[in-house]
Design a protein around this motif. Structure first.
Motif, PDB file in Angstrom:
ATOM      1  N   THR A 320       1.218  -1.434   0.110  1.00 23.90           N
ATOM      2  CA  THR A 320       0.286   0.175   0.012  1.00 23.90           C
ATOM      3  C   THR A 320       0.724   1.146  -0.022  1.00 23.90           C
ATOM      4  O   THR A 320       0.768   2.549  -1.106  1.00 23.90           O
ATOM      5  CB  THR A 320      -1.052   0.150   1.308  1.00 23.90           C
ATOM      6  OG1 THR A 320      -0.082  -0.249   2.527  1.00 23.90           O
ATOM      7  CG2 THR A 320      -1.914  -1.010   1.197  1.00 23.90           C
ATOM      8  N   TRP A 347     -10.795   6.328  -3.174  1.00 27.74           N
ATOM      9  CA  TRP A 347      -9.487   6.595  -2.750  1.00 27.74           C
ATOM     10  C   TRP A 347      -8.620   5.250  -2.123  1.00 27.74           C
ATOM     11  O   TRP A 347      -8.006   4.790  -2.780  1.00 27.74           O
ATOM     12  CB  TRP A 347      -9.037   8.036  -1.873  1.00 27.74           C
ATOM     13  CG  TRP A 347      -7.498   7.660  -1.481  1.00 27.74           C
ATOM     14  CD1 TRP A 347      -6.364   8.771  -2.513  1.00 27.74           C
ATOM     15  CD2 TRP A 347      -6.885   7.639  -0.362  1.00 27.74           C
ATOM     16  NE1 TRP A 347      -5.953   8.494  -1.451  1.00 27.74           N
ATOM     17  CE2 TRP A 347      -5.475   7.714  -0.691  1.00 27.74           C
ATOM     18  CE3 TRP A 347      -7.155   6.428   0.535  1.00 27.74           C
ATOM     19  CZ2 TRP A 347      -4.153   6.896   0.780  1.00 27.74           C
ATOM     20  CZ3 TRP A 347      -6.169   6.018   1.545  1.00 27.74           C
ATOM     21  CH2 TRP A 347      -4.804   6.210   1.200  1.00 27.74           C
ATOM     22  N   SER A 348      -9.358   4.720  -0.953  1.00 29.91           N
ATOM     23  CA  SER A 348      -9.433   3.842  -0.165  1.00 29.91           C
ATOM     24  C   SER A 348      -9.037   2.619  -1.158  1.00 29.91           C
ATOM     25  O   SER A 348      -8.002   2.151  -1.382  1.00 29.91           O
ATOM     26  CB  SER A 348      -9.717   3.462   0.564  1.00 29.91           C
ATOM     27  OG  SER A 348     -10.938   3.188   1.023  1.00 29.91           O
ATOM     28  N   LYS A 349     -10.354   2.169  -1.824  1.00 31.13           N
ATOM     29  CA  LYS A 349     -10.229   1.481  -3.019  1.00 31.13           C
ATOM     30  C   LYS A 349      -9.392   1.445  -3.735  1.00 31.13           C
ATOM     31  O   LYS A 349      -8.487   0.134  -4.681  1.00 31.13           O
ATOM     32  CB  LYS A 349     -11.262   1.217  -3.315  1.00 31.13           C
ATOM     33  CG  LYS A 349     -12.878   0.409  -2.156  1.00 31.13           C
ATOM     34  CD  LYS A 349     -14.475  -0.176  -2.910  1.00 31.13           C
ATOM     35  CE  LYS A 349     -14.618  -0.528  -1.794  1.00 31.13           C
ATOM     36  NZ  LYS A 349     -15.887  -1.014  -2.043  1.00 31.13           N
TER      37      LYS A 349
END
Length: 413
Positions: A320, A347-349
């Motif tokens: 990540t 954003w997170s996905k």
């Protein structure tokens, strides 16, 4: 045609004892053998001798904390087929659990082919993994001490962290060392300013006016000494890791050609995955093991949470971080992929999807020993030019423009 000789063994592992159950060879009758051993080295060696005397070919054990490691160390490279299994696969029914039953159930599941083995890399890769994870632990401890120094400054009404972006940068360390030596004057301390902070010298002077007492000085010295110790430990560990990584220089160079993957990320990838990727059937299984694949939770035709399953936390963390670095690149396939997913799912996905993509790329590169080939920023435009044209025309028309497309003429020589 003769059947292949197989004799299965299940081991139920605890901190101080191991219960061993050996089934008769496949296709033959006989009694089930069961013994209990202590976990001291000599006792485990006697266990190994007993297993060889009974001509055991395959052994399965639960991954119980770290207690499986001594057993694995004794049995590894001794001609057995070893299988480390998730305890969830051999969980007993309520009311039907004992150490002997657990060992027998593991042996029976192994003989029937109902167990999936966990990935256990070779010893040298396990050592690299431990060293790199310890380095991360040292960095976390150092960051904790950094925060304690920041909080101590706030307690003493010193606002240096509001002026300097890094409290323990060159300027911060010079000021801290002078304060530990006994200097209290904000004017004299502001002379320690270096670099761009010279333009803020007056502001630095104001930020150092507080209530710094002898108690704060003692605590600051303690924190700073601990910070320096952890910094030296991190540097020392990185040197040792660099020495151990020399045999994998080729793989490190290949991985560093991926956007967002720097040396430390490449080290972590090798330490967590190893270089022999035949243990994974394909790249998607590797990504699932790392916890970078959406989960499945469906009941009565309704899909519930698709949150990623738990996987290798250390590998997921560095991937990540690499995805975040790749998303900041100006050109290339990975930043284009990140922006494409981000526009649709957030954003997170997008970070998780990019991390998954980096892992798949790294898997194929290590497997084929080939360098990274970037598909280009316009890859998604090139795979479907008609769709791209429609989208661009729609955007222009939304802005009030009239668009008329014409097909370019092809000249014939």
């Amino acid at each position: 045609m003769n059947e292949v000789y197989r004799r299965s063994c299940g081991i139920d592992i605890h901190k101080d004892t191991v219960v061993v159950c050996i089934l008769p060879p496949v296709g033959k009758s006989g009694e089930v053998c069961r013994k209990t051993y202590r976990t001291f080295r000599n006792d485990l060696i006697r266990l190994r001798v007993w297993l060889k005397q009974l001509k055991v070919t395959e052994i399965a054990m639960e991954s119980t904390g770290v207690y499986w490691r001594p057993v694995w160390n004794v049995l590894e490279d001794q001609g057995f087929r070893l299988l480390l299994v998730n305890p969830a696969q051999v969980k007993a029914l309520a009311g039907r659990k004992s150490d002997g039953r657990d060992a027998r159930r593991i042996a029976e599941y192994l003989q029937d082919g109902r167990l999936d083995g966990s990935f256990v890399p070779p010893a040298e890769i396990r050592e690299l993994r431990m060293m790199l994870r310890h380095r991360v632990s040292l960095l976390e401890q150092r960051n904790q001490v950094h925060n304690q120094i920041r909080d101590l400054f706030e307690t003493a009404s010193l606002k240096l962290s509001s002026v300097a972006s890094d409290l323990l940068g060159v300027t911060g360390r010079r000021i801290i060392e002078a304060m530990i030596a006994g200097e209290n004057s904000p004017a004299i301390l502001s002379w320690k300013v270096k670099g761009k902070l010279r333009e803020k010298e007056e502001l630095v002077k104001e930020s150092l006016k507080g209530y710094f007492t002898e108690f704060h000085r003692v605590m600051l010295e303690c924190y700073y000494r601990q910070y320096q110790f952890l910094t030296s430990e991190v540097a020392g560990f990185e040197q040792r890791i660099a020495e151990r990584m020399k045999p994998y220089a080729r793989q490190v160079d290949l991985l560093m050609s991926i956007p967002g993957v720097e040396q430390l990320v490449a080290w972590h990838l090798i330490a967590e995955l190893g270089v022999d990727l035949s243990v994974f059937s394909d790249a998607e299984h590797c990504a699932s093991w790392a916890g970078l694949v959406p989960g499945e939770n469906e009941s009565a035709g309704k899909k519930k949470s698709t949150r990623c399953r738990k996987g290798n936390k250390a590998l997921r963390r560095v991937l990540t971080q690499a995805a975040w670095a790749a998303s900041h690149c100006s050109q290339g396939y990975l930043p284009a992929f990140f922006r494409r997913v981000k526009s649709r799912q957030g954003w997170s996905k997008a970070i998780i999807a990019t991390a998954h993509k980096i892992l798949v790329i790294a898997f194929h590169m290590l497997q084929s020993d080939s360098p990274y080939k970037d598909l280009g920023s316009d890859y998604f435009d090139r795979i479907n030019p008609a769709r791209t044209t429609r989208k661009l025309v729609a955007r222009l028309e939304a802005l009030g423009h009239q668009v008329q497309l014409s097909t370019p003429e092809v000249s014939i020589a």
